[in-house]
Design an enzyme around this catalytic site. Structure first.
Site, PDB file in Angstrom:
ATOM      1  N   TYR A  54      17.169  22.811  28.545  1.00 41.39           N
ATOM      2  CA  TYR A  54      18.480  23.226  28.065  1.00 41.39           C
ATOM      3  C   TYR A  54      18.547  23.296  26.543  1.00 41.39           C
ATOM      4  O   TYR A  54      19.325  24.089  26.000  1.00 41.39           O
ATOM      5  CB  TYR A  54      19.568  22.311  28.641  1.00 41.39           C
ATOM      6  N   ASN A  90      28.103  32.307  33.442  1.00 45.05           N
ATOM      7  CA  ASN A  90      27.173  32.109  32.330  1.00 45.05           C
ATOM      8  C   ASN A  90      27.533  30.866  31.531  1.00 45.05           C
ATOM      9  O   ASN A  90      28.703  30.515  31.395  1.00 45.05           O
ATOM     10  CB  ASN A  90      27.189  33.322  31.406  1.00 45.05           C
ATOM     11  N   VAL A  91      26.522  30.223  30.992  1.00 49.18           N
ATOM     12  CA  VAL A  91      26.737  29.029  30.175  1.00 49.18           C
ATOM     13  C   VAL A  91      26.638  29.332  28.680  1.00 49.18           C
ATOM     14  O   VAL A  91      26.736  28.425  27.858  1.00 49.18           O
ATOM     15  CB  VAL A  91      25.746  27.897  30.564  1.00 49.18           C
ATOM     16  N   ASP A  92      26.451  30.616  28.327  1.00 45.93           N
ATOM     17  CA  ASP A  92      26.470  30.997  26.917  1.00 45.93           C
ATOM     18  C   ASP A  92      27.915  31.203  26.468  1.00 45.93           C
ATOM     19  O   ASP A  92      28.850  31.203  27.264  1.00 45.93           O
ATOM     20  CB  ASP A  92      25.631  32.265  26.683  1.00 45.93           C
ATOM     21  N   HIS A 107      30.448  27.266  35.516  1.00 48.43           N
ATOM     22  CA  HIS A 107      29.189  26.517  35.529  1.00 48.43           C
ATOM     23  C   HIS A 107      28.975  25.719  34.253  1.00 48.43           C
ATOM     24  O   HIS A 107      27.855  25.275  33.979  1.00 48.43           O
ATOM     25  CB  HIS A 107      28.011  27.468  35.764  1.00 48.43           C
ATOM     26  N   CYS A 115      28.924  12.861  29.629  1.00 44.98           N
ATOM     27  CA  CYS A 115      28.443  11.512  29.908  1.00 44.98           C
ATOM     28  C   CYS A 115      28.439  11.273  31.413  1.00 44.98           C
ATOM     29  O   CYS A 115      29.484  11.394  32.066  1.00 44.98           O
ATOM     30  CB  CYS A 115      29.336  10.477  29.224  1.00 44.98           C
ATOM     31  N   CYS A 137      31.818   5.626  25.465  1.00 38.15           N
ATOM     32  CA  CYS A 137      31.440   4.360  26.105  1.00 38.15           C
ATOM     33  C   CYS A 137      30.129   3.787  25.582  1.00 38.15           C
ATOM     34  O   CYS A 137      29.738   2.678  25.952  1.00 38.15           O
ATOM     35  CB  CYS A 137      31.358   4.536  27.623  1.00 38.15           C
ATOM     36  N   GLY A 173      27.557  42.128  36.633  1.00 30.61           N
ATOM     37  CA  GLY A 173      26.253  41.546  36.330  1.00 30.61           C
ATOM     38  C   GLY A 173      25.881  40.335  37.150  1.00 30.61           C
ATOM     39  O   GLY A 173      25.226  39.420  36.642  1.00 30.61           O
ATOM     40  N   ALA A 217      24.903  47.311  31.610  1.00 30.57           N
ATOM     41  CA  ALA A 217      26.238  46.774  31.347  1.00 30.57           C
ATOM     42  C   ALA A 217      26.861  47.377  30.094  1.00 30.57           C
ATOM     43  O   ALA A 217      28.077  47.613  30.044  1.00 30.57           O
ATOM     44  CB  ALA A 217      26.175  45.247  31.224  1.00 30.57           C
TER      45      ALA A 217
END
Length: 234
Positions: A54, A90-92, A107, A115, A137, A173, A217
């Protein structure tokens, strides 16, 4: 009532920004076993491998720029006389970089840390480590704030409500193979939305959509946005 458009986006909308899709011949899943890098069990076995994976994805995403498809959706949100919700797999952060504000990342996102102990979230550094303490924490229980296989996507109640109120639902997409997102078209259709798929090639569920457009696209999305805005003005 205020017209509503709900748009589901997947990896295909970011491919022309240099972020490969999972199912390409040279895609991420051909280089990594998803059980190793995208499951809670994989993280428990080898958290360093997952963090490295990641960290690399975060660096790639940070170096990418929005393309014409992202810009077109930002224009739609700005100019449409109604509500536009982007539900992204998408995680962008390219939708936000293009100017969209109403984005739900089902996502998670690469720029957020989570955490495992107290569920606190905070902005992720460029390079995350399993030894990073939680700011709240202080436990060394840091993980990427992304939804892995076997975990429940974020915002499902919000998404279901939006699909029940949508006048238009469009999938852009996506492969049409990953649930629950693969079933969004059925939900939207059930409540009377006009449904459409914009994809490089037909997805596994292309026949379930009332309208389909295929091609890059950066070509099909701007044209669809132009047509949608013109239709709304009639």
């Amino acid at each position: 009532m205020t017209p509503k458009i709900v748009i589901l986006t997947g990896a295909g909308i970011s491919a022309e920004s240099g972020l490969g899709t999972f199912r390409d011949v040279d895609g991420l899943w051909t280089k990594y076993d998803l059980h190793d890098v995208a499951t809670p069990e994989g993280f428990a076995r080898n958290p360093e491998l997952v963090m490295d994976f990641y960290n690399a994805r975060r660096a790639n995403a940070a170096a990418a720029s929005p393309n014409a498809a992202h810009a077109a959706l930002a224009r739609l949100e700005s100019d449409f006389q109604g509500e536009v919700l982007i539900v992204s797999q998408n995680v962008d952060g390219l939708h936000e970089a293009a100017g969209n504000r109403n984005v739900l990342h089902m996502h998670g996102t690469l720029d957020s840390a989570l955490c495992n102990a107290c569920e606190h979230r905070w902005p992720a550094p460029a390079v995350m480590s399993v030894n990073d303490p939680c700011p709240r924490c202080q436990q060394q229980a840091t993980r990427p704030d992304v939804v892995w296989f076997g975990e429940i996507p974020y915002g499902m109640h919000v998404i279901s409500e939006a699909l029940s109120q949508a006048d238009v639902f469009v999938s852009i997409g996506t492969s049409g193979e990953v649930y629950p997102a693969a079933n969004f078209v059925a939900e939207a259709d059930h409540f009377g939305a006009h449904t459409g798929e914009l994809n490089l090639d037909p997805s596994a569920g292309a026949s379930r959509f009332a309208e389909t457009r295929f091609g890059p696209a950066t070509e099909v999305v701007p044209q669809w946005v132009a047509d949608e805005l013109a239709r709304a003005q009639k």
